[in-house]
Design an enzyme around this catalytic site. Structure first.
Site, PDB file in Angstrom:
ATOM      1  N   ASP A 148      12.151   5.315  -7.962  1.00  0.00           N
ATOM      2  CA  ASP A 148      11.725   3.722  -8.637  1.00  0.00           C
ATOM      3  C   ASP A 148      10.351   3.072  -7.985  1.00  0.00           C
ATOM      4  O   ASP A 148      10.605   3.475  -7.262  1.00  0.00           O
ATOM      5  CB  ASP A 148      12.649   2.952  -8.571  1.00  0.00           C
ATOM      6  CG  ASP A 148      13.949   2.343 -10.086  1.00  0.00           C
ATOM      7  OD1 ASP A 148      12.365   2.464 -10.604  1.00  0.00           O
ATOM      8  OD2 ASP A 148      14.732   1.581 -10.179  1.00  0.00           O
TER       9      ASP A 148
HETATM   10  C1  BGC Z   1      13.379   0.591 -13.039  1.00  0.00           C
HETATM   11  C2  BGC Z   1      13.691   1.737 -13.479  1.00  0.00           C
HETATM   12  C3  BGC Z   1      12.192   1.356 -14.663  1.00  0.00           C
HETATM   13  C4  BGC Z   1      11.139   1.548 -13.493  1.00  0.00           C
HETATM   14  C5  BGC Z   1      10.203   2.070 -14.266  1.00  0.00           C
HETATM   15  C6  BGC Z   1      12.166   0.071 -12.313  1.00  0.00           C
HETATM   16  O1  BGC Z   1      12.024  -1.510 -12.262  1.00  0.00           O
HETATM   17  O2  BGC Z   1      14.780   0.571 -12.304  1.00  0.00           O
HETATM   18  O3  BGC Z   1      14.489   1.878 -14.517  1.00  0.00           O
HETATM   19  O4  BGC Z   1      12.319   3.617 -14.940  1.00  0.00           O
HETATM   20  O5  BGC Z   1      11.521   0.384 -13.043  1.00  0.00           O
HETATM   21  O6  BGC Z   1       9.565   1.014 -15.386  1.00  0.00           O
END
Ligand code: BGC
Length: 750
Positions: free
Chosen positions: A296
């Site tokens: 993530d």
């Molecule tokens: C979130 C993810 C997301 C990623 C990209 C993160 O902050 O937890 O679910 O896919 O950002 O945008």
């Protein structure tokens, strides 16, 4: 230029292919059987040509500057692409922009390896469907798959190859805002929905450039954040992890999900982005996952804050060795991986394994044949927001609506109404209708509730007043609302949360109606006019006495682009509501965690015994249980039968029940099968969902509904973490919600 480059690569590939017999296909993980030998050979050949820096580039994902979905921004992504130091970009979309960036990768880097474009296409790309929690209330797997399919088709036409969805985190705490992005509290339903969404996004493969890679996230147990506070610590047993939180991920792997995303949280004291047991042992080894794992957003870096890594370099070492293949936005592999390999802290074979997993996807997508295949302006124009897509969005939105209360059959409303008041801070808000994580969705394309009501009752006098803000404490508009309501035959009152109040970083400790909305509802009740409360929210809300005072309550979540029409269809009875809650609605926050499948305890609640498990100030029961939802008609369950009362572990039990539509409308019911394992070598929940079926019945019609239960369905993780069914008695219930009363008992003898 492109032609010369392609020729050059082709020549290199041929040479490498001839040398290929001794190219190592090592890697420290079990490499799942290749799904396509030709691709595997091409991957190996290309890998043999790559420098270490180029390999690390493939393991690096940066955001474009179009959108911010996390804390930091790298402004240099175009330079990085040119240098071959980034293999994937997210938050860049449209056919035109993806083409522009792809051209840099293909024409200006040494090997011309195409980029992979990712984006959070969570519930639609431009045609926005209801938020995932809302869609899950449809319990309609075909509709959910179709919604993901359309999202995939639109995203692919805009140059995207990869969605960061589905989020398959089980969520049992409604304070956690990200509950909005998932399928709710139940593992069985969540697993079925995970499968439907993966299949929808990935379609029939990538030959026609009309599908995107799915990404099951967030691995793992992110939904178990303590106290529902986002990014918080997770502290659950391995039994609970395996039994409650992992099955939807396994379902995603079984459905062919090609990518996985790690989570921000720790489990057992180890952050998920360096969790060998989760990533290496379970995902890649036990489940044989052949795709790649991305972190993530900066979750490698955050291991320093967790107190697990001394610095970014150390974090990178832990992460890559644990099995993380791609670093999202952290630039940790980018900055430190080469050095880590030189120092012998990371083996190059591990890097090769990661790169192989990533290149496999690029070959599979056909990007080496045509890197611009997905970026198609003509298809983008033709498909995005097409009539067919809008019709599907309206259909899924109607199916997601849950009728929570309907005293004296206030609903459906007559088509002949002359005066309607539409009131509330959400009644004419386009942007909130989109809900959180709405990708490229544009508020201007949204139909609000007010617009939907106007279209449905073209001849009625419709008065609108906002009444209040969602959040602010100001009551100046109460008087306007009252005046509009006073002359109306009915008040349609849209209250709830703003769209941004659920999703990431949107935990709430008080999950009541924000601001002065409760007072607004109560004030309008004093008009003596019938009130239909239309809820818009990304999580269960605590409604207090409104749950008993307002005659009609309709849960619409955030219903998406066609939301206003869909809600009006339900209010007017053009669609008979059939949604069922995918999550428990508590009476108050103090009851949380509250889900239907809790344990019995040694002192189950007895109202006549003080020393039993209960509260002094609130019943144990929820406001509305999991699986609950009314219809304009009524259904009656009877004649529950099993074809045998005892069975052994190689047999199944057939269960049948008579379902009758006893009301005045045609309608659809979701019949649900629940089981309780009475005695276990570890204690079992009071009920577990083991099956469901959607059944459409004309008024007066009856049908026999059948379920089959096998010993496999009764397995659980025992004390030694073995997944086994144990002989003994099982109670079975079938009904319209998790409180179903019609039951029988069967025995597994051996
Ligand atoms: C979130 C993810 C997301 C990623 C990209 C993160 O902050 O937890 O679910 O896919 O950002 O945008």
């Amino acid at each position: 230029m492109l032609f010369k480059k392609t020729l050059h690569i082709a020549a290199l590939l041929v040479v490498a292919y001839l040398m290929n017999s001794f190219v190592l296909r090592s890697g420290i993980m079990k490499d799942a059987p290749p799904r396509n030998d030709a691709i595997e050979r091409r991957v190996d050949s290309l890998l043999a040509l790559m420098t270490l820096e180029e390999k690390i580039g493939q393991m690096t994902l940066f955001t474009s500057d179009w959108e911010m979905t996390g804390p930091t921004l790298r402004a240099t992504y175009k330079e990085d692409i040119k240098k071959g130091r980034v293999g994937a970009i997210f938050n860049a979309h449209t056919a035109a922009y993806t083409k522009e960036l792809q051209r840099i990768a293909v024409e200006e880097t040494r090997l011309g390896i195409p980029l992979l474009f990712g984006y959070d296409v969570i519930h639609g790309y431009k045609t926005i469907f209801p938020i995932p929690l809302g869609e899950s209330a449809s319990w309609d797997l075909q509709a959910i798959e179709k919604s993901a399919r359309i999202a995939g088709v639109e995203a692919a036409a805009s140059g995207l190859h990869w969605t960061f969805a589905p989020m398959v985190d089980i969520a049992r705490d409604p304070r956690w805002g990200r509950m909005a992005e998932g399928a709710g509290e139940d593992t069985y339903l969540g697993s079925a929905i995970a499968k439907a969404r993966v299949q929808g996004f990935q379609g029939n493969g990538f030959d026609n450039a009309d599908a995107v890679l799915a990404c099951a996230k967030h691995f793992a147990a992110y939904g178990a954040a303590q106290a529902g506070r986002d990014y918080h610590t997770v502290d659950i047993s391995e039994q609970v992890l395996r039994e409650v939180y992992l099955p939807p991920f396994k379902a995603a792997v079984d459905a062919g999900a090609w990518t996985f995303m790690t989570s921000f949280n720790e489990w057992n004291g180890i952050p998920a982005s360096a969790h060998e047991q989760l990533l290496k042992d379970i995902l890649k080894w036990e489940w044989g996952f052949p795709g790649f794992v991305v972190t993530d957003y900066t979750s490698i870096n955050e291991m320093v804050q967790h107190g697990y890594a001394a610095d970014f370099k150390h974090a990178g070492e832990l992460s890559v060795n644990a099995g993380v293949d791609m670093d999202m936005q952290g630039a940790v592999y980018y900055n430190h991986l080469e050095q880590l390999i030189r120092e012998g802290k990371v083996k190059e074979s591990r890097v090769d394994d990661a790169v192989r997993r990533i290149l496999r996807m690029k070959f599979m997508l056909g990007l080496f044949e045509n890197p611009y295949k997905f970026s198609d302006t003509e298809r983008e124009k033709r498909l995005i927001l097409s009539q067919e897509h809008l019709a599907a969005a309206r259909d899924v939105a109607r199916k997601s609506i849950v009728l929570l209360r309907n005293e004296n059959q206030l609903l459906p409303l007559s088509k002949n109404l002359k005066n309607i008041a539409v009131i509330g801070p959400l009644a004419d808000s386009k942007v909130d209708m989109l809900g959180n994580w709405s990708a490229a969705g544009d508020a201007k394309d949204c139909v609000t509730l007010l617009e939907g009501v106007r279209a449905k009752w073209p001849n009625a006098q419709i008065k609108y007043a906002r009444g209040s803000d969602v959040m602010q404490m100001n009551k100046v508009d109460f008087a306007n609302a009252y005046a509009a309501a006073k002359k109306a035959d009915v008040i349609i009152l849209a209250v709830g949360e703003a769209g941004w109040m659920s999703g990431e970083a949107a935990s709430r400790s008080d999950i009541g109606l924000p601001g002065v909305q409760t007072e607004l509802v109560k004030y309008l009740l004093t008009t003596g006019k019938p009130v239909v409360m239309v809820l818009m929210n990304g999580r269960p809300l605590v409604l207090g006495d409104l749950a008993e005072k307002v005659p009609a309550i309709v849960e619409t979540w955030f219903a998406g682009t066609q939301g206003g029409h869909a809600i009006a269809d339900v209010l007017a009875g053009d669609y008979n509501p059939s949604g069922k809650l995918p999550v428990t609605f508590p009476r108050n926050v103090g009851q949380i965690p509250l889900h239907y499948n809790m344990k019995n305890t040694g002192r189950p609640m007895n109202p006549n015994d003080k020393y039993t498990s209960k509260y002094l100030d609130v019943p144990n029961t929820p406001q509305w249980p999991f699986g609950f939802g009314l219809s304009y008609t009524t259904f009656e369950y009877s004649d529950l039968k099993t074809d045998r009362s005892s069975f052994d572990r190689n047999e199944s039990v057939n269960i049948s029940v008579m379902l009758k539509n006893t009301g005045n409308y045609d309608g659809e019911e979701t019949a649900q099968l629940y089981v309780r394992d009475l005695i276990g070598s570890v204690t079992r929940p009071v009920r577990e969902l083991k099956g469901f079926q959607k059944v459409f019945l004309k008024k007066g019609e009856s049908k026999t509904v059948q379920f089959r239960l096998s010993a496999d369905d009764l397995r659980f993780y025992n004390h030694d973490l073995r997944f086994r069914a144990e002989p003994g008695d099982f109670d079975i219930w079938v009904g319209g919600d998790s409180d179903a009363k019609l039951g029988t008992r069967v025995t597994m003898v051996k």
